[in-house]
Scaffold this motif. Structure first.
Motif, PDB file in Angstrom:
ATOM      1  N   THR A 264      10.309  15.133  -6.710  1.00 26.03           N
ATOM      2  CA  THR A 264       8.919  15.056  -7.154  1.00 26.03           C
ATOM      3  C   THR A 264       8.414  13.625  -7.004  1.00 26.03           C
ATOM      4  OG1 THR A 264       9.504  14.504  -9.442  1.00 26.03           O
ATOM      5  CG2 THR A 264       9.408  16.859  -8.848  1.00 26.03           C
ATOM      6  N   GLU A 265       7.122  13.451  -7.231  1.00 26.78           N
ATOM      7  CA  GLU A 265       6.541  12.107  -7.169  1.00 26.78           C
ATOM      8  C   GLU A 265       7.184  11.200  -8.206  1.00 26.78           C
ATOM      9  OE1 GLU A 265       2.362  10.841  -8.543  1.00 26.78           O
ATOM     10  OE2 GLU A 265       2.151  11.020  -6.356  1.00 26.78           O
ATOM     11  N   LEU A 266       7.455  11.741  -9.391  1.00 28.30           N
ATOM     12  CA  LEU A 266       8.102  10.950 -10.443  1.00 28.30           C
ATOM     13  C   LEU A 266       9.524  10.576 -10.033  1.00 28.30           C
ATOM     14  CD1 LEU A 266       7.917   9.691 -13.223  1.00 28.30           C
ATOM     15  CD2 LEU A 266       8.670  11.880 -14.213  1.00 28.30           C
ATOM     16  N   ASP A 267      10.230  11.489  -9.380  1.00 25.71           N
ATOM     17  CA  ASP A 267      11.580  11.186  -8.882  1.00 25.71           C
ATOM     18  C   ASP A 267      11.535  10.023  -7.891  1.00 25.71           C
ATOM     19  OD1 ASP A 267      12.752  13.298 -10.313  1.00 25.71           O
ATOM     20  OD2 ASP A 267      12.468  14.721  -8.662  1.00 25.71           O
ATOM     21  N   LEU A 268      10.552  10.059  -6.990  1.00 27.44           N
ATOM     22  CA  LEU A 268      10.429   9.003  -5.985  1.00 27.44           C
ATOM     23  C   LEU A 268      10.103   7.658  -6.633  1.00 27.44           C
ATOM     24  CD1 LEU A 268       8.508  10.808  -3.087  1.00 27.44           C
ATOM     25  CD2 LEU A 268      10.872   9.993  -3.058  1.00 27.44           C
ATOM     26  N   GLN A 269       9.265   7.700  -7.658  1.00 31.09           N
ATOM     27  CA  GLN A 269       8.927   6.461  -8.356  1.00 31.09           C
ATOM     28  C   GLN A 269      10.161   5.855  -9.014  1.00 31.09           C
ATOM     29  OE1 GLN A 269       5.737   7.443 -11.058  1.00 31.09           O
ATOM     30  NE2 GLN A 269       4.450   8.236  -9.398  1.00 31.09           N
ATOM     31  N   ARG A 270      10.939   6.701  -9.679  1.00 39.30           N
ATOM     32  CA  ARG A 270      12.158   6.210 -10.335  1.00 39.30           C
ATOM     33  C   ARG A 270      13.146   5.668  -9.312  1.00 39.30           C
ATOM     34  NH1 ARG A 270      12.730  11.484 -14.276  1.00 39.30           N
ATOM     35  NH2 ARG A 270      11.387  10.733 -15.989  1.00 39.30           N
TER      36      ARG A 270
ATOM     37  N   ASP B 103       0.836  -1.212   0.000  1.00 35.76           N
ATOM     38  CA  ASP B 103       0.000   0.000   0.000  1.00 35.76           C
ATOM     39  C   ASP B 103       0.867   1.257   0.000  1.00 35.76           C
ATOM     40  OD1 ASP B 103      -2.256  -1.545   0.003  1.00 35.76           O
ATOM     41  OD2 ASP B 103      -2.645  -1.343   2.161  1.00 35.76           O
ATOM     42  N   PHE B 104       1.964   1.208   0.738  1.00 37.41           N
ATOM     43  CA  PHE B 104       2.871   2.364   0.767  1.00 37.41           C
ATOM     44  C   PHE B 104       3.476   2.606  -0.610  1.00 37.41           C
ATOM     45  CE2 PHE B 104       7.348   3.645   0.871  1.00 37.41           C
ATOM     46  CZ  PHE B 104       7.207   4.946   1.329  1.00 37.41           C
ATOM     47  N   LEU B 105       3.965   1.544  -1.251  1.00 34.85           N
ATOM     48  CA  LEU B 105       4.565   1.692  -2.580  1.00 34.85           C
ATOM     49  C   LEU B 105       3.533   2.193  -3.584  1.00 34.85           C
ATOM     50  CD1 LEU B 105       6.777  -1.524  -2.645  1.00 34.85           C
ATOM     51  CD2 LEU B 105       7.555   0.830  -2.386  1.00 34.85           C
ATOM     52  N   ALA B 106       2.303   1.718  -3.454  1.00 28.82           N
ATOM     53  CA  ALA B 106       1.234   2.189  -4.340  1.00 28.82           C
ATOM     54  C   ALA B 106       0.963   3.676  -4.108  1.00 28.82           C
ATOM     55  CB  ALA B 106      -0.030   1.373  -4.112  1.00 28.82           C
ATOM     56  N   SER B 107       1.106   4.126  -2.855  1.00 24.20           N
ATOM     57  CA  SER B 107       0.862   5.539  -2.542  1.00 24.20           C
ATOM     58  C   SER B 107       1.899   6.448  -3.188  1.00 24.20           C
ATOM     59  CB  SER B 107       0.855   5.760  -1.021  1.00 24.20           C
ATOM     60  OG  SER B 107       2.175   5.704  -0.490  1.00 24.20           O
TER      61      SER B 107
ATOM     62  N   MET C 133       4.934  -2.970 -11.478  1.00 23.01           N
ATOM     63  CA  MET C 133       5.943  -2.048 -10.951  1.00 23.01           C
ATOM     64  C   MET C 133       6.398  -2.425  -9.542  1.00 23.01           C
ATOM     65  SD  MET C 133       4.813   1.740 -12.320  1.00 23.01           S
ATOM     66  CE  MET C 133       6.328   2.511 -11.773  1.00 23.01           C
ATOM     67  N   ILE C 134       5.444  -2.785  -8.685  1.00 27.88           N
ATOM     68  CA  ILE C 134       5.815  -3.164  -7.315  1.00 27.88           C
ATOM     69  C   ILE C 134       6.623  -4.453  -7.326  1.00 27.88           C
ATOM     70  CG2 ILE C 134       4.896  -3.913  -5.081  1.00 27.88           C
ATOM     71  CD1 ILE C 134       2.641  -1.893  -5.432  1.00 27.88           C
ATOM     72  N   GLY C 135       6.278  -5.343  -8.222  1.00 27.37           N
ATOM     73  CA  GLY C 135       7.056  -6.576  -8.355  1.00 27.37           C
ATOM     74  C   GLY C 135       8.505  -6.293  -8.716  1.00 27.37           C
ATOM     75  N   LYS C 136       8.733  -5.289  -9.576  1.00 27.69           N
ATOM     76  CA  LYS C 136      10.098  -4.912  -9.947  1.00 27.69           C
ATOM     77  C   LYS C 136      10.871  -4.379  -8.748  1.00 27.69           C
ATOM     78  CE  LYS C 136       9.136  -3.821 -14.801  1.00 27.69           C
ATOM     79  NZ  LYS C 136       9.079  -2.748 -15.831  1.00 27.69           N
ATOM     80  N   VAL C 137      10.177  -3.597  -7.909  1.00 29.93           N
ATOM     81  CA  VAL C 137      10.817  -3.059  -6.703  1.00 29.93           C
ATOM     82  C   VAL C 137      11.239  -4.205  -5.785  1.00 29.93           C
ATOM     83  CG1 VAL C 137      10.479  -1.672  -4.620  1.00 29.93           C
ATOM     84  CG2 VAL C 137       9.553  -0.876  -6.805  1.00 29.93           C
TER      85      VAL C 137
ATOM     86  N   VAL D 183      17.655   3.085  -1.127  1.00 32.30           N
ATOM     87  CA  VAL D 183      17.704   4.439  -0.562  1.00 32.30           C
ATOM     88  C   VAL D 183      16.491   4.675   0.329  1.00 32.30           C
ATOM     89  CG1 VAL D 183      17.756   6.911  -1.097  1.00 32.30           C
ATOM     90  CG2 VAL D 183      19.025   5.300  -2.531  1.00 32.30           C
ATOM     91  N   LEU D 184      15.339   4.150  -0.068  1.00 31.86           N
ATOM     92  CA  LEU D 184      14.121   4.311   0.723  1.00 31.86           C
ATOM     93  C   LEU D 184      14.223   3.608   2.076  1.00 31.86           C
ATOM     94  CD1 LEU D 184      11.264   3.821  -1.919  1.00 31.86           C
ATOM     95  CD2 LEU D 184      11.722   5.898  -0.593  1.00 31.86           C
TER      96      LEU D 184
END
Length: 331
Positions: free
Chosen positions: A201-207, A156-160, A168-172, A215-216
């Motif tokens: 930005t949100e896009l930066d965090l996603q990347r 849920d956090f990663l989705a947020s 995408m979450i599977g890749k993480v 890092v997270l």
């Protein structure tokens, strides 16, 4: 627990016969109440089975010390089914013995109640069936986490963060399966909030989550903030710091003394460049100081050639030599 108790005599004799001292035996009884009155025959059978699947005998005491309960479990009811299932997930047979040695508690879990639901959970998140074993063998502790109380919170956090596209979450998770062991409230969310506060930005965090999820997972006060402060003391402004972190997130978790400081010093004092040049090429901090930076700087100086950091570093050695007519002479 009194290791001299007649009730425990048989299993104590088993342990002593395999080199365990009284302190270790006492600790195992304290850790596992089921050892009280445990059968010598079952313990011997399980011990021999663990050897038969490839666990070296010299490592068996360590395995049992970590999880003495595995000597009390039913061989055909617990151990064999789990080993067989793990074998189907492994790329090499030796991986099964390695993962059990690393985390012997995996054998104490049920295939039907824990392992199968866990694998199904990860498949839904986009982890390919062929990669499920890799995920589990990298972080076998995953089997001990509750899907409802622990893993779902991480998802849920990663989705947020916006990682809601299929797979995408599977890749993480494949990139860093250890992220599933951290607390959302105590680690992941504070880290993401800090990263937003410095301008990401949100896009930066996603990347970052997809490419550098480690890092997270780092502590804000112990690691991220000190690194951020150091970067600023080098002369970078707030926007430049955000650009550097977005361009190469590991800059926030690398050692200041052993990595960041020597590279900044080399950039300014040896290369004679302005620190602002790395804002255009944050990957500067990714390259090895001796194997890449010092070597290429020496070659360029010998040829009296000037170029940008990107031109200097963003190519392999052959292309670098061809570009600057070095004839592949790298020394």
């Amino acid at each position: 627990m009194d290791v001299s108790s007649p009730q425990n005599g048989s299993i104590v004799g088993f342990f002593r016969g395999r080199g365990f001292d009284d302190k270790n035996i006492h600790d195992m009884f304290k850790k596992c109440k089921r050892l009280q009155g445990a059968e010598n025959e079952r313990a011997s059978e399980n011990w021999d089975y663990l050897k038969s699947i490839g666990i070296e005998e010299r490592k068996l005491p360590s395995v049992v010390l970590k999880c003495p309960r595995i000597l009390t479990l039913g061989l055909n009811e617990k151990l064999v089914p789990m080993v067989q299932c793990l074998t189907t997930l492994a790329k090499k047979p030796s991986e099964v013995a390695l993962v059990i040695t690393k985390f012997p508690h995996i054998l104490s879990h049920s295939v039907e109640e824990k392992l199968c639901p866990l694998l199904a959970f990860f498949e839904v998140l986009g982890v390919p069936e062929t990669q499920l074993g890799k995920l589990l063998f990298l972080n076998p502790r995953l089997i001990s986490y509750s899907i409802e109380l622990k893993l779902t919170q991480i998802v849920d956090f990663l989705a947020s963060l916006g990682l809601n596209k299929e797979g995408m979450i599977g890749k993480v998770l494949l990139k860093n399966p250890f992220i599933m062991g951290y607390s959302v409230d105590k680690r992941l969310r504070p880290t993401s909030e800090f990263l937003k506060s410095i301008g990401l930005t949100e896009l930066d965090l996603q990347r970052m989550a997809v490419n550098y999820p480690e890092v997270l997972c780092r502590d804000v006060e112990k690691i991220l903030r000190p690194n951020c402060t150091f970067i600023k003391t080098c002369g970078f402004g707030d926007r430049q710091v955000a650009t550097l972190v977005a361009g190469y997130p590991p800059i926030l978790i690398k050692s200041i003394r052993n990595s960041l400081e020597p590279r900044i010093r080399f950039l300014v004092e040896v290369m004679g460049r302005n620190i602002n040049e790395v804002v255009d090429y944050p990957d500067f901090f990714r390259h090895g100081l001796k194997k890449r930076l010092e070597l290429r700087q020496r070659l360029l100086r010998r040829k009296n050639v000037g170029c940008s950091l990107t031109e200097m570093l963003e190519c392999n050695q052959k292309k670098f030599s061809d570009k600057f007519d070095l004839n592949n002479k790298l020394i």
